[in-house]
Scaffold this active site. Structure first.
Site, mmCIF file in Angstrom:
data_model
loop_
_atom_site.group_PDB
_atom_site.id
_atom_site.type_symbol
_atom_site.label_atom_id
_atom_site.label_comp_id
_atom_site.label_asym_id
_atom_site.label_seq_id
_atom_site.Cartn_x
_atom_site.Cartn_y
_atom_site.Cartn_z
ATOM 1 N N GLY A 68 0.918 -1.166 0.105
ATOM 2 C CA GLY A 68 0.084 -0.115 0.000
ATOM 3 C C GLY A 68 0.825 1.326 0.016
ATOM 4 O O GLY A 68 0.561 2.165 -0.787
ATOM 5 N N CYS A 69 1.834 1.063 0.738
ATOM 6 C CA CYS A 69 2.662 2.495 0.814
ATOM 7 C C CYS A 69 3.363 2.756 -0.603
ATOM 8 O O CYS A 69 3.692 3.744 -1.041
ATOM 9 C CB CYS A 69 3.879 2.108 2.084
ATOM 10 S SG CYS A 69 3.208 2.208 3.646
ATOM 11 N N THR A 70 3.783 1.639 -1.115
ATOM 12 C CA THR A 70 4.531 1.821 -2.391
ATOM 13 C C THR A 70 3.467 2.313 -3.471
ATOM 14 O O THR A 70 3.895 3.141 -4.315
ATOM 15 C CB THR A 70 5.144 0.576 -2.894
ATOM 16 O OG1 THR A 70 6.140 -0.113 -2.028
ATOM 17 C CG2 THR A 70 5.577 0.589 -4.262
ATOM 18 N N ALA A 73 3.038 6.024 -2.859
ATOM 19 C CA ALA A 73 4.301 6.904 -3.072
ATOM 20 C C ALA A 73 4.132 7.087 -4.679
ATOM 21 O O ALA A 73 4.525 7.993 -5.312
ATOM 22 C CB ALA A 73 5.469 6.062 -2.461
#
Length: 177
Positions: A68-70, A73
């Site tokens: 999710g963070c990738t 970003a």
């Protein structure tokens, strides 16, 4: 039986209220954005005051190199020129180390600042601290800060996939006012 149930229910509510009382609530729209100064993956400290006169998309995220963070970003990176054309900068914050941020930016081709907050100073000031499997980290929250340093919009528990588009749309509306 009903009296006992309500007594237990009230006790649970009271205890849960006390547990959450230590953690500050996220700042709300119209309030001054809490000041911070954190190390950047690019070296040196970055402070909110460095961006006076610009819109700031301050996003908190749990962990470098996770799904999710990738996605989140990458979406901010894909929209970076749109943000720049609206006089806005993107700043990501997690509890990861400066080295982790450097590696994450290099691997994922990110050209905006990621700040390390292993002591959870800014994470806590923005009411974004959480615990997952015994590990303290940042919750996925975003704060849109106006050029005067006030919170213009708050996004809590965001979904990474369409979040950048949502922030861009709100930024465009806020700038027309």
């Amino acid at each position: 039986m009903k009296t006992r149930f309500f007594g237990v229910l009230l006790s649970v509510i009271a205890v849960s209220g006390q547990l959450g009382a230590d953690a500050p609530a996220p700042p709300q729209a119209g309030q001054p954005a809490p000041a911070f100064s954190l190390p950047s993956g690019e070296g040196g400290a970055v402070s909110l005051k460095d961006y006076k006169g610009k819109w700031v998309v301050l996003y908190f995220y749990p962990k470098d190199f996770t799904g999710g963070c990738t996605i989140e970003a990458h979406n901010f990176q894909a929209d970076l020129t749109k943000y720049q054309s609206l006089n806005a900068v993107i700043v990501g914050v997690s509890v990861d180390t400066v080295q982790s941020h450097k590696d994450f930016c290099a691997k994922e081709g990110l050209n905006f600042k990621l700040l390390a907050d292993p002591e959870l100073k800014a994470v806590t000031a923005y009411g974004s601290a959480m615990e997952y499997n015994g590990t303290k980290m940042a919750a996925r929250n975003t704060f849109l800060i106006d050029p005067e340093g006030k919170i213009a919009r708050v996004y809590l528990k965001v979904s990474p996939a369409g979040h950048s588009a949502e922030v861009l749309a709100d930024l465009a509306v806020l700038q027309k006012k």
